[in-house]
Design an enzyme around this catalytic site. Structure first.
Site, short mmCIF file in Angstrom:
data_model
loop_
_atom_site.label_atom_id
_atom_site.label_comp_id
_atom_site.label_asym_id
_atom_site.label_seq_id
_atom_site.Cartn_x
_atom_site.Cartn_y
_atom_site.Cartn_z
N HIS A 123 0.84 -1.21 -0.06
CA HIS A 123 -0.13 -0.02 -0.20
C HIS A 123 0.80 1.56 0.11
O HIS A 123 0.69 2.03 0.88
CB HIS A 123 -0.94 -0.03 1.12
CG HIS A 123 -2.13 -0.98 1.07
ND1 HIS A 123 -3.31 -0.91 1.60
CD2 HIS A 123 -2.06 -2.35 0.27
CE1 HIS A 123 -4.04 -2.06 1.29
NE2 HIS A 123 -3.22 -2.84 0.68
N GLU A 157 -13.34 3.03 -3.80
CA GLU A 157 -14.07 4.37 -3.57
C GLU A 157 -13.44 5.55 -4.33
O GLU A 157 -12.25 5.77 -4.43
CB GLU A 157 -13.61 4.53 -1.98
CG GLU A 157 -14.22 5.82 -1.29
CD GLU A 157 -13.81 5.98 0.05
OE1 GLU A 157 -14.28 5.04 0.86
OE2 GLU A 157 -13.16 7.02 0.54
N TYR A 164 -11.36 11.57 4.71
CA TYR A 164 -11.65 10.65 3.83
C TYR A 164 -11.81 9.27 4.39
O TYR A 164 -12.23 8.36 3.77
CB TYR A 164 -11.45 10.76 2.45
CG TYR A 164 -11.77 12.00 1.76
CD1 TYR A 164 -12.94 12.09 0.94
CD2 TYR A 164 -10.80 12.94 2.19
CE1 TYR A 164 -13.00 13.52 0.38
CE2 TYR A 164 -11.27 14.18 1.32
CZ TYR A 164 -12.25 14.14 0.69
OH TYR A 164 -12.44 15.52 0.11
#
Length: 222
Positions: A119, A212, A222
């Protein structure tokens, strides 16, 4: 893997970071069908090598600013090795010419380096005013996305030399938060500027699977 177009030659330029080679490669091909990343790269960055990113792929954003034949620059992101086996996303600016890369400068480093291989993000997008947005993954350490002075899970906004715009939402801070545009993101791997509104759009991993899409606004979570 990320793509950008070289204006002077009409060629495609691709940036790919290989964990095994500890180098960031820039490839060139005259057509999509001529693309072969197994061949030797057109240029390699000499900075410290990348780590392995999400789903086995390294961080990779690639964008060209200006006309390459008239002092233009290429900007690309990659996963940079730190200490103790960790890594983080970094952004390099370089001059791209027939002989490859020169004037290589790292203009941003994700801090602290936390990832052990997942990630990293990342995509690079210029807005109409010349700011550079960099999307940064949360390194699969999710709570860091809520900590402003850690760059994981953030969209950062900088100038082309890596300095902080005066109107960044946390520009007055000196603990790393000054780079942050928005936070609370989970591995944003796609981003683009809306051609009608000029606003940044980004796509990231959803909280429980799926994807998303967000239109990141200054200081929003967010």
């Amino acid at each position: 893997l990320a793509w950008a177009f070289v204006k002077y030659s009409g060629a495609y330029v691709a940036e790919e970071a290989e964990a095994r080679s500890r180098a960031v490669g820039i490839w060139q091909a005259p057509t999509m069908t001529a693309w072969d990343h197994r061949a030797s790269p057109w240029a390699e960055a000499s900075d410290s090598g990348p780590g392995k990113g999400a789903s086995g792929a390294p961080a990779g954003g690639c964008v060209i600013k200006g006309n390459i034949t008239n002092n233009g620059r290429i900007y690309f992101s990659y996963s940079e090795v730190g200490g103790s086996g960790t890594a983080g996303t970094a952004v390099m600016r370089a001059k791209l010419g027939a002989a490859g890369l020169s004037e290589q400068t790292v203009i941003f480093r994700q801090m602290p380096k936390l990832s052990s291989g997942n990630h990293f993000g990342s995509r690079l997008v210029f807005d109409r005013e010349g700011h550079l947005f960099v999307t940064l993954g949360e390194n699969n350490v999710r709570p860091t996305a809520q900590t402003l002075n850690q760059h994981q899970g953030k969209v950062v906004r900088i100038w082309t030399d890596g300095t902080v715009p005066a109107d960044n939402p946390y520009a007055g801070r000196t603990d790393g938060a000054q780079y942050v545009w928005s936070y609370g993101h989970r591995n944003p791997q796609g981003a683009a500027l809306n051609p009608w509104t000029g606003k940044l759009w980004e796509v990231e991993h959803g909280p429980q699977g799926g994807d998303e899409i967000n239109i990141p606004q200054a200081s929003k979570n967010y």
